[in-house]
Every structure is written in structure tokens, then in C-alpha cells.
Design a protein around this motif. Structure first.
Motif, PDB file in Angstrom:
ATOM      1  N   ALA A 321       0.799  -1.140   0.135  1.00  0.00           N
ATOM      2  CA  ALA A 321       0.125  -0.073   0.121  1.00  0.00           C
ATOM      3  C   ALA A 321       0.965   1.287   0.037  1.00  0.00           C
ATOM      4  N   SER A 344      -3.802   3.954  -0.013  1.00  0.00           N
ATOM      5  CA  SER A 344      -4.218   3.551  -1.312  1.00  0.00           C
ATOM      6  C   SER A 344      -5.174   2.070  -0.955  1.00  0.00           C
ATOM      7  N   ASP A 345      -4.976   1.431   0.131  1.00  0.00           N
ATOM      8  CA  ASP A 345      -5.487   0.231   0.193  1.00  0.00           C
ATOM      9  C   ASP A 345      -6.893   0.477   1.072  1.00  0.00           C
ATOM     10  N   ASN A 367     -10.254   0.471   8.677  1.00  0.00           N
ATOM     11  CA  ASN A 367     -10.932   0.329   7.323  1.00  0.00           C
ATOM     12  C   ASN A 367     -12.256   1.078   6.992  1.00  0.00           C
ATOM     13  N   ALA A 371     -10.038   3.313  -1.485  1.00  0.00           N
ATOM     14  CA  ALA A 371      -8.973   4.329  -1.366  1.00  0.00           C
ATOM     15  C   ALA A 371      -9.091   5.730  -1.085  1.00  0.00           C
TER      16      ALA A 371
END
Length: 400
Positions: A321, A344-345, A367, A371
Motif C-alpha cells: 500500500a 491506497s488500500d 478500514n 482508497a
């Protein structure tokens, strides 16, 4: 793109809305009126805006994810009080695609939600945005960097935003607002695709006087803050070639910062920057993130004749990432600077700075499902009385 002091100092009086320090990346206006918990505002590649809150310990909760901004990608977001109601508003710059208009969009908080009907203004596809008080009227204005080479000054008029002041600078990849000349008015700096910096001032209801700066490698991001405590704003440029450079005003031009023998520092790659007084010396340090896969965060300090690394590059993401956005502020009201990065992840990572900037620790990731294109922290504001006291002690007061 974006700057600030580790302990947020809130200044509610319009007279104090601008200081010599320039802009602050994490705003000292409350986003939700919470005196003990800051907010993180996130734009995602799938078009959503996210609002996250610190809620005890090292936890961020997603209060709201939604308010899709429509087709295209939000390139950058900023927070400021553009309607003078004392609460932070979100402004986004969006690029819909080649040959299609972009938008600048104003979104407000509504209870535990974000306004379902954001107010938008169509412009050429946009690549950057910065919020500050350009005209001294006590509420925020926005400068929008456009793909067609114009910068546009966006204001609130009643319940709408209107873009009635545009200025052709020939090209722009990043914009920032700050007080470069110490006159307590906002100045605009734009970075051109070829690497040149341009400085424009407000003149009545327009921008005027392009003061040409020096050429550097094309910029990824630029910020305005206080590196040398000389009474006016300094410009920090994150470059495509992996260097960080410092520039400042000299008369009606921009020049290499502070007369340093080495006004640049190589960090390998640059994703984003913010400025904050990490070690309490009354001057800003440079907090940045690398853009390379598996990259980390770093802190630089202007010290004497050069720019030096305070903390070693601290790995903030895994090898698969990269960091896409960074901001700083105090979101848990513990008096320590927090660094939050978007990845980006699809994760947001929160860490904290201590030991006068020598230690970056406490990594916790969350999370968000897509992205991250940009993020901003709305810090926990401190009482205005503390800010006034700090002014007497020579501390840096700011906003962005």
C-alpha cells in the motif's frame, strides 16, 4: 494543498482570523461542537465523504459515510467556516474527467450526518482547493486550482457558493492561502505544472499582481506556514523528485528560503505535507508522508543553515500500500500532535508524536472501504483565552 501547531489554538474573533503564520492544515474550528474529541473528514475514491470521530483511547469510529459527490473523483478537500456560524464546513474540488466540468462543493454537518444536498458550483475540472479568509469579512473563502490554468476565488453568497473571481496563471497543480507579506491579508500561492511558483494578492474583489517565484521540480503539494518566525509566511513545497523545498517572500518575489545553503531535503518520494510546531520552539516543523509503496512519515526541521531530519522515516503502511493523504492535529485533546494518513488500500492510520518530535508511535488503522483521496483533521479547539495568552508569548496562531 495544506499546516499547524500541535496544540490547537482557537481564535473566534474575525480580527484574529489571520496571523503571520499563514494557513493551518488542521482547522481550529469545531466540526461538531465536541470539546474533547476531534474529527477526521475523508474523501474516498468511490465518491463518498466520510466523517470519523475519536471515541476513547486510540479508536476512530465512522459517524457517517455517504453523501456521494457524484461522478468523477474528489481531488482535494479542505475545512473552514465559510458561513460564519462557528462550525467547520467541508469544501471539495472534483474532477469529473476530460472535457467535462468539475465542481467545488460545500457540505455542512447536520446533526450526526452530512448535509444531503451539498451546494455546488460548476467550474473547469479542479485539482486542488484551499480555504482561508481572503477579504477579511470574517468567514472563509476558497481558492480552487483548475485544470484549465485558472485559479478561482469561491465565496459564500447567502445559501450558495459562487465563483465570480477567476485569475489565469497558466496552469496549476496545487494552491495554498497564507499571509506571505505580513499585512494580515490572505495571499494565494499556486504551483504550476512546470515547477514555477506564482504569488497573487487580493485587490478588492479580484486577485492581482502575479509575483513570480523561482523554479523547482514540479510540485506534488505546497503549504504556507511559519518556519523562521520572521513575521510572515513561508512556503514549503513537496516535489515530484522526492525533495522538500522551502521558499519565502523577498520584496515582490519569491526566493530560496531563509538564505539557507541547503533549502531542500531529499525524502525519496512525497505524497503530502503539513506544518506544525512539534517541539514548541515557536516555529513550524515539516511533517510529511512518502508516496512510495510501503512508505512512511517523517518530520523535518529548519535549523541554522539547512533542513534536517528530526525523526527517522517511520513506516506507516505495509509493503502493498501507499500513503495518499496526511494531516496533523490534536484529535484526542491530550496536548500531543496526532498524525493521520489515508492509504491506497482503503485504510486510515492514526499515530501520535511525542518526545519533541523524536518519536512517532501508536499506530492504529481503520478500514474505510475505499482508497482515500484526501483527508482533513478538525482539531479540538482550545479556549480563545488560551490563544490570546499564547499570542502574548509569541506562539503561532493559525487556521486552515
Amino acid at each position: 494543498m495544506r499546516k499547524r501547531k500541535g496544540i490547537a489554538l482557537a481564535v473566534a474573533t474575525p480580527l484574529l482570523a489571520w496571523s503571520f503564520a499563514g494557513t493551518a492544515h488542521a482547522v481550529d474550528v469545531s466540526f461538531d461542537g465536541d470539546p474533547v474529541s476531534g474529527s477526521v473528514l475523508v474523501s474516498l475514491a468511490d465518491g463518498r465523504l466520510g466523517w470519523m470521530k475519536q471515541s476513547g483511547g486510540a479508536t476512530l469510529n465512522g459517524v457517517f459515510f455517504g453523501n456521494n459527490q457524484g461522478a468523477g473523483t474528489v481531488q482535494e478537500i479542505d475545512i473552514g467556516d465559510i458561513d460564519g456560524d462557528g462550525n467547520g464546513d467541508i469544501l471539495t474540488a472534483r474532477d469529473v474527467g476530460p472535457g467535462v466540468s468539475g465542481e467545488v462543493t460545500w457540505t455542512e454537518r447536520l446533526a450526526n450526518n452530512l448535509s444531503g444536498q451539498p451546494v455546488s458550483f460548476n467550474v473547469s475540472p479542479a485539482n486542488s482547493i484551499a480555504v482561508g479568509d481572503l477579504d477579511g469579512d470574517g468567514d472563509g473563502d476558497a481558492i480552487l486550482g483548475r485544470n484549465d490554468g485558472f485559479i478561482t476565488w469561491v465565496e459564500r453568497v447567502g445559501g450558495n457558493v459562487t465563483a465570480n473571481h477567476s485569475f489565469n496563471v497558466g496552469g496549476t497543480v496545487a494552491v495554498a492561502i497564507g499571509d506571505l507579506d505580513g499585512d494580515a491579508n490572505g495571499d494565494v500561492v499556486s504551483a504550476q505544472p512546470g515547477g514555477q511558483l506564482l504569488w497573487a494578492e487580493r485587490s478588492g474583489n479580484s486577485l492581482s499582481g502575479i509575483f513570480v517565484g523561482f523554479n523547482v521540480s514540479p510540485a506534488v503539494t505546497l503549504e504556507i506556514g511559519n518556519l523562521d518566525n520572521d513575521g510572515d509566511g513561508d512556503i514549503v513545497i513537496g516535489r515530484q523528485d522526492g525533495f522538500i523545498s522551502w521558499a519565502e517572500r523577498s520584496g515582490t518575489s519569491l526566493t530560496s528560503g531563509g538564505g539557507l545553503a541547503n533549502p531542500s531535503f531529499n525524502v525519496g518520494s512525497v505524497a503530502d505535507l503539513a506544518l506544525a510546531d512539534v517541539n514548541g520552539d515557536g516555529e513550524d516543523e515539516i511533517i510529511g508522508a512518502q508516496s512510495a509503496l510501503g512508505g512512511g512519515v517523517f518530520i523535518l526541521d529548519h535549523n541554522g543553515a539547512s533542513i534536517n531530519l528530526i525523526s527517522n522515516v517511520f513506516t506507516a503502511v505495509g509493503p502493498g500500500a501507499s500513503i495518499t493523504a496526511l494531516d496533523v492535529g490534536d484529535i484526542d485533546a491530550d496536548g500531543l500532535l496526532d498524525i493521520v494518513v489515508g492509504r491506497s488500500d482503503g485504510f486510515v492510520t492514526w499515530m501520535e508524536v511525542s518526545n519533541n518530535g523524536l518519536t512517532i508511535s501508536g499506530v492504529t488503522s481503520f478500514n474505510v472501504g475505499s482508497a482515500v483521496t484526501d483527508l482533513r483533521i478538525a482539531s479540538v479547539p482550545e479556549p480563545a483565552s488560551l490563544a490570546l495568552m499564547a499570542m502574548g508569548l509569541g506562539a503561532v496562531i493559525r487556521r486552515r
